[in-house]
Design a protein around this motif. Structure first.
Motif, PDB file in Angstrom:
ATOM      1  N   GLY A 286       1.840   1.600  -3.949  1.00 54.50           N
ATOM      2  CA  GLY A 286       2.503   1.210  -4.533  1.00 54.50           C
ATOM      3  C   GLY A 286       2.884  -0.434  -2.972  1.00 54.50           C
ATOM      4  O   GLY A 286       3.792  -1.035  -3.909  1.00 54.50           O
ATOM      5  N   HIS A 287       1.969  -0.737  -2.517  1.00 52.04           N
ATOM      6  CA  HIS A 287       1.693  -2.249  -2.023  1.00 52.04           C
ATOM      7  C   HIS A 287       0.673  -2.409  -2.250  1.00 52.04           C
ATOM      8  O   HIS A 287       1.121  -4.241  -2.113  1.00 52.04           O
ATOM      9  N   HIS A 290       1.825  -6.685  -2.347  1.00 50.46           N
ATOM     10  CA  HIS A 290       1.725  -7.215  -0.511  1.00 50.46           C
ATOM     11  C   HIS A 290       0.347  -7.260   0.239  1.00 50.46           C
ATOM     12  O   HIS A 290       0.351  -8.100   1.043  1.00 50.46           O
ATOM     13  N   ILE A 329      -0.772  -5.583   4.178  1.00 54.21           N
ATOM     14  CA  ILE A 329       0.448  -5.644   4.004  1.00 54.21           C
ATOM     15  C   ILE A 329       0.722  -6.426   4.532  1.00 54.21           C
ATOM     16  O   ILE A 329       0.943  -6.339   5.522  1.00 54.21           O
ATOM     17  N   VAL A 331       5.474  -7.913   3.788  1.00 58.20           N
ATOM     18  CA  VAL A 331       6.340  -7.686   3.514  1.00 58.20           C
ATOM     19  C   VAL A 331       7.310  -8.307   4.320  1.00 58.20           C
ATOM     20  O   VAL A 331       7.838  -8.486   4.805  1.00 58.20           O
TER      21      VAL A 331
HETATM   22 ZN    ZN Z   1       4.580  -3.023   0.522  1.00 59.49          ZN
END
Ligand code: ZN
Ligand code: ZN
Ligand code: ZN
Length: 364
Positions: A286-287, A290, A329, A331
């Motif tokens: 789900g990243h 990112h 990743i 965020v």
């Molecule tokens: Zn993420």
């Protein structure tokens, strides 16, 4: 100055590639092609240094008279030193002759490119990268040894950081320490040292600031330099105190993605497949949004060179390719993380040149 002197076969291989591409003359000035081909690195001066390599015929290194003492003479080129009152562009233009196509070094100052275009109006100029890129992407044993040594040097630094306190120091202080450690470890040059803490690490190429590292920070250290003419590049992550569950979970995804990217490397597969292998793991967790950059880049005399590990690059990987695998990743407003190793493609698969531990190091 390049300590690893290239073997003389490189100019012959460049000429073979020129024949293939119908390039009549290769022109190399500042930048990595010149040291790669003949072991001499031009100073980034306003005075022109240029290696002129006709497809057939002798190569000539046109060099400012005052730089000549720095040139190590070799059997594969002659030297044409130019005095302060001479016009080096005219000298290069005469040596290049009535070339239909000239390949000119990607780092050449624009003012010299423009002057040469004026002096050779019927010549078509193309990027020298088309000639040298594929050659430089396949490393010989001497280059592999240099890259391995450079990787080991930064591995030792990444390992040493695991036992050093981060808390209370600024990003800039850690940056300065990294630069010093690289020089101490035998690098002739520190090329970069990214130290990004907390939400700063959400910007992949963050410039170190005076921000002081505090308990709970996640610290990204991405650093590299040049050793015996070849580059190092490594990223490791440090957590000041125990990480939050969110960070720990994301880090496990990152590790798995990096592992998948490294393991995917095979001769004959497209470079983009390595990117896909790493990206798939991050996307599944789900990243996906990112992970905002390509998975990696080739490395050699230049920190970033062919082959680029990126979607759309269908160039087939071959034995001797050396490239980074560095998924991340990021965020925004919260944290960022990246894990990077240099990988050499051997006949039996990928060989990691970096061996420093890859777990999230808990530091003080
Ligand atoms: Zn993420
Ligand atoms: Zn890096
Ligand atoms: Zn890198």
């Amino acid at each position: 100055v390049t300590a690893t002197l290239p073997e003389t076969g490189r100019l012959a291989r460049a000429r073979a590639r020129m024949t293939e591409l119908r390039v009549d003359v290769l022109l190399c000035s500042v930048g990595p092609d010149l040291p790669y081909l003949v072991g001499y690195e031009a100073m980034p001066l306003e005075r022109l240094t240029m290696l002129v390599v006709p497809r057939d015929g002798e190569a000539t290194l046109v060099v400012p008279e005052l730089e000549r003492p720095r040139v190590e003479e070799r059997p594969d080129f002659v030297i044409r030193a130019w005095g302060e009152l001479e016009d080096p562009v005219a000298i290069v233009a005469a040596l290049a002759g009535p070339a239909r196509t000239a390949a000119i070094g990607d780092h050449t100052w624009a003012r010299f490119v423009l002057a040469l275009q004026d002096a050779l109006p019927s010549t078509r100029f193309v990027s020298a990268g088309t000639v040298t890129g594929p050659l430089r992407a396949v490393k010989d044993p001497v280059e592999l040894a240099a890259l391995r040594d450079a990787a080991r040097a930064v591995d030792d630094i990444a390992r040493a950081l695991r036992t050093r306190p981060f808390g209370g120091r600024s990003e800039r202080a850690v940056h300065r320490e990294l630069v010093e450690l690289m020089l101490d470890a035998g690098h002739e040059r520190a090329n970069f040292a990214i130290v990004a803490t907390g939400d700063h690490a959400a910007s992949p190429h963050h410039e170190p600031t005076e921000r002081v590292i505090v308990d709970g920070d996640l610290v990204l250290c991405d650093f590299g330099g040049t050793m015996r003419g070849y580059c190092s590049d490594i990223t490791r992550m440090y957590s000041v105190g125990e990480p939050t569950a969110e960070v720990a979970d994301a880090y496990e995804v990152l590790r798995a993605a990096q592992e998948a990217g490294v393991a995917a490397g095979r001769a004959g597969m497209a470079a983009e497949a390595v990117d896909a292998a790493a990206r798939r793991v991050i996307a599944r967790a789900g990243h996906g949004p990112h992970f905002v950059h390509r998975t990696g880049h080739g490395i050699g005399v230049e920190a970033h060179e062919d082959p680029y590990v990126v979607a759309g690059n269908t160039t087939e990987l071959v034995v001797g390719n050396v490239y980074s695998v560095e998924p991340g990743i990021y965020v925004p407003g919260r944290f960022g993380m990246r894990l990077e190793d240099i990988v050499a493609l051997a006949p039996d698969g990928p060989e990691r040149l970096n061996r420093a531990p890859r777990d999230l190091a808990i530091v003080a």
